[in-house]
Design a protein around this motif. Structure first.
Motif, mmCIF file in Angstrom:
data_model
loop_
_atom_site.group_PDB
_atom_site.id
_atom_site.type_symbol
_atom_site.label_atom_id
_atom_site.label_comp_id
_atom_site.label_asym_id
_atom_site.label_seq_id
_atom_site.Cartn_x
_atom_site.Cartn_y
_atom_site.Cartn_z
ATOM 1 N N PHE A 125 -20.566 -15.707 -8.236
ATOM 2 C CA PHE A 125 -20.876 -14.479 -8.716
ATOM 3 C C PHE A 125 -20.269 -13.392 -8.047
ATOM 4 C CE2 PHE A 125 -23.316 -10.592 -7.379
ATOM 5 C CZ PHE A 125 -23.693 -10.234 -8.659
ATOM 6 N N ILE A 126 -19.685 -13.550 -6.740
ATOM 7 C CA ILE A 126 -18.817 -12.544 -6.018
ATOM 8 C C ILE A 126 -17.478 -12.632 -6.980
ATOM 9 C CG2 ILE A 126 -17.197 -12.244 -4.254
ATOM 10 C CD1 ILE A 126 -19.521 -13.199 -2.258
ATOM 11 N N LYS A 127 -16.918 -13.601 -7.264
ATOM 12 C CA LYS A 127 -15.387 -13.524 -8.061
ATOM 13 C C LYS A 127 -15.660 -12.964 -9.408
ATOM 14 C CE LYS A 127 -13.471 -16.131 -4.697
ATOM 15 N NZ LYS A 127 -12.895 -15.566 -3.820
ATOM 16 N N GLN A 128 -16.887 -13.507 -10.118
ATOM 17 C CA GLN A 128 -16.931 -13.189 -11.454
ATOM 18 C C GLN A 128 -17.162 -11.698 -11.585
ATOM 19 O OE1 GLN A 128 -19.370 -15.921 -13.328
ATOM 20 N NE2 GLN A 128 -17.766 -17.576 -12.831
ATOM 21 N N ALA A 129 -18.054 -11.343 -10.711
ATOM 22 C CA ALA A 129 -18.577 -9.800 -10.770
ATOM 23 C C ALA A 129 -17.562 -8.854 -10.326
ATOM 24 C CB ALA A 129 -19.757 -9.608 -9.883
ATOM 25 N N SER A 130 -16.674 -9.403 -9.104
ATOM 26 C CA SER A 130 -15.395 -8.483 -8.867
ATOM 27 C C SER A 130 -14.463 -8.364 -10.115
ATOM 28 C CB SER A 130 -14.577 -9.273 -7.638
ATOM 29 O OG SER A 130 -15.577 -9.406 -6.624
ATOM 30 N N ALA A 131 -14.149 -9.292 -10.756
ATOM 31 C CA ALA A 131 -13.333 -9.353 -11.770
ATOM 32 C C ALA A 131 -13.770 -8.500 -12.798
ATOM 33 C CB ALA A 131 -13.026 -10.600 -12.262
ATOM 34 N N ARG A 132 -15.108 -8.204 -13.117
ATOM 35 C CA ARG A 132 -15.738 -7.376 -14.004
ATOM 36 C C ARG A 132 -15.766 -5.923 -13.578
ATOM 37 N NH1 ARG A 132 -18.855 -10.249 -17.912
ATOM 38 N NH2 ARG A 132 -19.404 -7.839 -18.847
ATOM 39 N N GLY A 133 -15.748 -5.713 -12.105
ATOM 40 C CA GLY A 133 -15.844 -4.251 -11.711
ATOM 41 C C GLY A 133 -17.210 -3.918 -11.292
ATOM 42 N N LEU A 134 -17.974 -4.957 -11.197
ATOM 43 C CA LEU A 134 -19.321 -4.753 -10.983
ATOM 44 C C LEU A 134 -19.749 -3.783 -9.673
ATOM 45 C CD1 LEU A 134 -22.682 -6.667 -11.830
ATOM 46 C CD2 LEU A 134 -22.549 -6.218 -9.494
ATOM 47 N N PHE A 135 -18.782 -4.174 -8.718
ATOM 48 C CA PHE A 135 -19.169 -3.593 -7.225
ATOM 49 C C PHE A 135 -18.907 -2.301 -7.101
ATOM 50 C CE2 PHE A 135 -18.964 -8.332 -6.652
ATOM 51 C CZ PHE A 135 -20.174 -8.603 -6.012
ATOM 52 N N GLN A 136 -18.025 -1.777 -7.955
ATOM 53 C CA GLN A 136 -17.678 -0.347 -8.063
ATOM 54 C C GLN A 136 -18.606 0.507 -8.626
ATOM 55 O OE1 GLN A 136 -14.333 -2.067 -9.447
ATOM 56 N NE2 GLN A 136 -14.279 -2.561 -7.404
ATOM 57 N N LYS A 137 -19.592 -0.200 -9.423
ATOM 58 C CA LYS A 137 -20.687 0.499 -10.173
ATOM 59 C C LYS A 137 -21.983 0.394 -9.415
ATOM 60 C CE LYS A 137 -17.971 0.586 -14.324
ATOM 61 N NZ LYS A 137 -17.633 -0.198 -15.544
ATOM 62 N N VAL A 138 -22.312 -0.738 -8.878
ATOM 63 C CA VAL A 138 -23.739 -1.370 -8.462
ATOM 64 C C VAL A 138 -23.366 -1.558 -7.165
ATOM 65 C CG1 VAL A 138 -25.420 -2.591 -8.734
ATOM 66 C CG2 VAL A 138 -24.557 -1.867 -10.641
ATOM 67 N N LYS A 139 -24.296 -1.065 -5.994
ATOM 68 C CA LYS A 139 -24.263 -1.746 -4.655
ATOM 69 C C LYS A 139 -25.035 -2.902 -4.615
ATOM 70 C CE LYS A 139 -23.834 1.223 -1.036
ATOM 71 N NZ LYS A 139 -22.521 0.830 -0.361
ATOM 72 N N VAL A 140 -24.454 -3.894 -3.765
ATOM 73 C CA VAL A 140 -25.545 -5.205 -3.878
ATOM 74 C C VAL A 140 -25.860 -5.621 -2.543
ATOM 75 C CG1 VAL A 140 -25.476 -7.653 -4.482
ATOM 76 C CG2 VAL A 140 -23.953 -5.892 -5.882
ATOM 77 N N ALA A 141 -27.281 -6.089 -2.181
ATOM 78 C CA ALA A 141 -27.812 -6.513 -1.056
ATOM 79 C C ALA A 141 -27.755 -7.952 -1.118
ATOM 80 C CB ALA A 141 -29.127 -5.803 -0.946
ATOM 81 N N PHE A 142 -27.246 -8.528 -0.416
ATOM 82 C CA PHE A 142 -27.192 -9.796 -0.177
ATOM 83 C C PHE A 142 -28.060 -10.479 0.843
ATOM 84 C CE2 PHE A 142 -23.052 -8.796 -2.110
ATOM 85 C CZ PHE A 142 -23.084 -9.757 -3.173
ATOM 86 N N ALA A 143 -29.198 -11.238 0.350
ATOM 87 C CA ALA A 143 -29.928 -12.006 1.477
ATOM 88 C C ALA A 143 -29.104 -13.124 1.735
ATOM 89 C CB ALA A 143 -31.506 -12.320 0.837
ATOM 90 N N ARG A 144 -29.020 -13.631 3.020
ATOM 91 C CA ARG A 144 -28.189 -14.689 3.469
ATOM 92 C C ARG A 144 -26.990 -14.747 2.882
ATOM 93 N NH1 ARG A 144 -32.094 -19.528 5.494
ATOM 94 N NH2 ARG A 144 -33.716 -18.113 6.399
ATOM 95 N N GLY A 145 -26.331 -13.523 3.038
ATOM 96 C CA GLY A 145 -24.953 -13.622 2.178
ATOM 97 C C GLY A 145 -23.942 -13.659 3.126
ATOM 98 N N GLU A 146 -24.189 -13.813 4.481
ATOM 99 C CA GLU A 146 -23.398 -14.028 5.551
ATOM 100 C C GLU A 146 -21.838 -15.133 5.191
ATOM 101 O OE1 GLU A 146 -21.677 -16.196 9.168
ATOM 102 O OE2 GLU A 146 -22.716 -16.929 7.535
ATOM 103 N N PHE A 147 -22.343 -16.136 4.341
ATOM 104 C CA PHE A 147 -21.286 -17.018 3.972
ATOM 105 C C PHE A 147 -20.369 -16.384 2.957
ATOM 106 C CE2 PHE A 147 -20.185 -20.156 0.265
ATOM 107 C CZ PHE A 147 -19.402 -20.988 1.147
ATOM 108 N N GLY A 148 -20.702 -15.312 2.278
ATOM 109 C CA GLY A 148 -19.795 -14.732 1.296
ATOM 110 C C GLY A 148 -18.631 -14.023 1.952
ATOM 111 N N LEU A 149 -18.891 -13.730 3.134
ATOM 112 C CA LEU A 149 -18.090 -12.851 3.962
ATOM 113 C C LEU A 149 -16.544 -13.457 3.850
ATOM 114 C CD1 LEU A 149 -20.080 -11.611 6.918
ATOM 115 C CD2 LEU A 149 -19.165 -10.338 4.966
ATOM 116 N N SER A 150 -16.695 -14.771 4.174
ATOM 117 C CA SER A 150 -15.424 -15.616 3.974
ATOM 118 C C SER A 150 -14.735 -15.993 2.617
ATOM 119 C CB SER A 150 -15.726 -16.852 5.096
ATOM 120 O OG SER A 150 -16.602 -17.599 4.197
ATOM 121 N N GLN A 151 -15.814 -15.533 1.763
ATOM 122 C CA GLN A 151 -15.298 -15.981 0.251
ATOM 123 C C GLN A 151 -15.019 -14.850 -0.570
ATOM 124 O OE1 GLN A 151 -15.481 -19.312 -0.580
ATOM 125 N NE2 GLN A 151 -15.918 -19.816 1.544
ATOM 126 N N GLY A 152 -14.435 -13.698 -0.289
ATOM 127 C CA GLY A 152 -13.861 -12.603 -0.924
ATOM 128 C C GLY A 152 -14.934 -11.457 -1.079
#
Lengths: 287, 296
Positions: free
Chosen positions: B131-158
């Motif tokens: 999700f992080i990779k595909q949403a980044s590539a589509r520019g989702l994070f520039q348009k929508v803020k995301v709240a990640f529950a248990r998202g700590e693992f994602g910090l090392s994954q881009g």
């Protein structure tokens, strides 16, 4: 409305590409050798793993190419393995399923339980903006890879002597053998090619997908759906059925997301009930 | 697992990272079963509280979660906590995807179309990475803020910058320079595995230490070399102990009162992070979680 249409089209295209990538090699292998390869996902995942490892050393394009080349060795091995263990289709199913489990074990041993992807490198390819929507170039390059693989398979099957043999074996192996075609050699080269195609697809998919333990079996779901709808072993059928399934799934997510998985199975059931040999099959499915 | 463990009743059974609130709400851990970590309620309430601190004007929220009990619980607990604290929030979309989906293009398109102020997700593992990779590539994070529950693992994954991430644990908290338990844990983990410990490592440490302290204390009290099960259970039910990520306080319902770290992602780290105290993000013992969340 234009915005909606373009976002629908993008998701449709991306998921179409995903299904096509997972089912192309499977369709090719089954079409020629009649081996229904349950370990197809294993080679897809292997391509993804290898590409992710290589790409960090030698760059994205070379990494994908190197992963594809490295998988070439597995084709003949696969054919010999299946032929040694299974004569009937049922035995072959068991043999390839065993390979799937062995593959998962080996992946755990070699690659550990991390997530392997080249997505960060593929980000460097940038994206193009279409009506306010960002379309990453990685998907377009992936499409180019799929198109190249399809063209390669078509040329091979339709324009070369080897392709002629493959088609002859596909249509009637016994007769082909009687006419002096070495079925074993045709089978060897076809399964090597099928695995090459699958690994190349997996390698290219690493641009947008992470590879991890347990994936080999997961991707079979969509690949099977695509094969059943399209008619097993027919290339054009696989392309068309991937498009049908992607359209249904994308529409389901947009209109009624709860139906996402069910919708795909409904298509499969509908096809099995009305045209059991697949929408695009040229021949009736053999018993 | 819990009912079977209780049925057999002879083996100390410690859940280290499962998050289901049913174990607590239905009182399923009676004698031999314990859990040394928080629940989806801990995640949802701490994330909702933090969201309202940094986005007090949030109006529209959508959810994208995995289509199984954990995904539904995470989303319900977050949504209900947020609605309890800010009733005028509008839920504009609830998406659920099968576990181990490899392509999120349709969901990403749909979210871009909905354009909510905030998207909630409790994805983990490969789904989180995809999700992080595909949403980044589509520019989702520039348009929508995301709240990640248990998202700590994602910090090392881009994980892209500026997103709201809940741990529940995070290696820089409590500050390793000030708290020796975390310092030793981070150093030992780093030298062995080459990276900072992830939150599941903290949860595993909670469980191992809990068992160790319960057995050691019971042995000391009984003055025996190896205490019997009932003595260990007696201690475990009353145990509070220092763990790398926080003090773990076991409650009479056999579940830990665990707090959670929430922060904003920046370059693979968390900044402006805050520790939500255990009593603020867990229902009091005996109160059903749904009832407690409504009272927030």
């Amino acid at each position: 409305m234009a915005g909606f249409a373009i976002s629908f089209l993008i998701s449709f295209y991306v998921f179409f590409l995903n299904i096509l990538m997972t089912s192309l090699g499977m369709a090719f292998t089954y079409g020629v050798t009649r081996i229904l390869n349950l370990a197809q996902g294993t080679f897809f995942v292997l391509g993804g793993y290898l590409a992710s490892v290589f790409a960090w050393q030698i760059g994205l394009a070379f990494g994908i190419a190197a992963a594809t080349a490295a998988s070439l060795a597995f084709g003949p091995l696969f054919y010999l393995y299946v032929k040694a263990l299974g004569r009937t289709e049922l035995e072959q199913l068991f043999a390839t399923y065993a390979l799937l489990l062995i593959g998962e074990g080996l992946f755990k041993l070699v690659f550990g339980n991390g997530n392997y992807t080249t997505a960060s490198l593929a980000d460097g390819l940038g994206s193009v903006e279409v009506l306010g929507q960002q379309v990453p170039y990685s998907y377009l390059w992936g499409g180019a890879v799929a198109a190249a693989l399809l063209a390669l398979m078509y040329l091979l099957l339709a324009r070369t002597r080897a392709g002629l043999y493959m088609r002859a074996v596909r249509d009637d192996a016994e007769m082909a053998s009687a006419l002096g075609i070495n079925i074993r050699e045709v089978g060897l080269s076809a399964s090597a090619l099928g695995i090459l195609i699958t690994a190349a697809s997996g390698a290219a998919s690493s641009m947008w997908q992470a590879f991890t333990l347990g994936l080999s079996g997961q991707i079979l779901v969509y690949a099977f759906a695509s094969l059943v709808v399209g008619g097993v072993g027919d290339l054009l059928g696989v392309v068309a059925s991937s498009a049908v399934i992607s359209a249904v799934r994308t529409a389901a997510v947009f209109l009624y997301p709860q139906l996402e998985l069910v919708a795909i199975y409904l298509v499969v059931i509908a096809v099995l009930l009305t045209r059991p040999s697949g929408l695009f099959a040229r021949h009736a499915r053999l018993a | 697992m819990a009912p079977v463990a209780e049925d057999i009743g002879t083996t100390l059974t410690v859940f280290f990272d499962c998050a289901t609130k049913q174990l607590v709400d239905q009182g399923m851990m009676k004698k031999v079963a314990f859990r040394t970590g928080g629940t989806t309620v801990t995640d949802g309430v701490s994330l909702a509280k933090y969201v309202l601190e940094v986005m007090p004007d949030v109006k529209t929220v959508a959810g994208l979660n995995q289509d199984y009990a954990y995904g539904h619980d995470e989303w319900d607990d977050f949504k209900n906590a947020l609605l309890a604290m800010k009733p005028d929030v509008q839920i504009v979309g609830e998406l659920f995807t099968p576990l181990f989906t490899s392509d999120y293009s349709a969901q990403i398109s749909k979210i871009l179309d909905l354009a909510p102020d905030l998207l909630h997700t409790s994805f983990w593992g490969p789904d989180l990475v995809n999700f992080i990779k595909q949403a980044s590539a589509r520019g989702l994070f520039q348009k929508v803020k995301v709240a990640f529950a248990r998202g700590e693992f994602g910090l090392s994954q881009g994980m892209p910058d500026g997103q709201i991430v809940e741990g529940p644990d995070y290696h820089a908290f409590p500050d390793p320079r000030a708290y020796y338990v975390n310092r030793d844990f981070v150093n030992a983990y780093q030298s062995r595995f080459g990276s900072a410990p992830s939150y599941p490592a903290y949860h595993m440490a909670n469980a191992v230490l809990g068992v160790k302290y319960a057995i050691e204390t019971a042995a000391a009290v009984e003055n025996v070399a190896w205490p019997d099960l009932s003595a260990v259970i007696h201690v475990f039910e009353r145990l509070a102990y220092p763990a790398p990520g926080q003090y773990i306080i076991m409650a009479p319902n056999h579940n830990a009162m665990e707090g959670a770290v929430v922060g904003v992602s920046k370059g693979g780290d968390l900044e402006k992070f805050k520790f939500m105290y255990p009593a603020e993000v867990n229902p009091p013992v005996g109160v059903p979680s749904t009832q407690w969340i409504k009272s927030l």
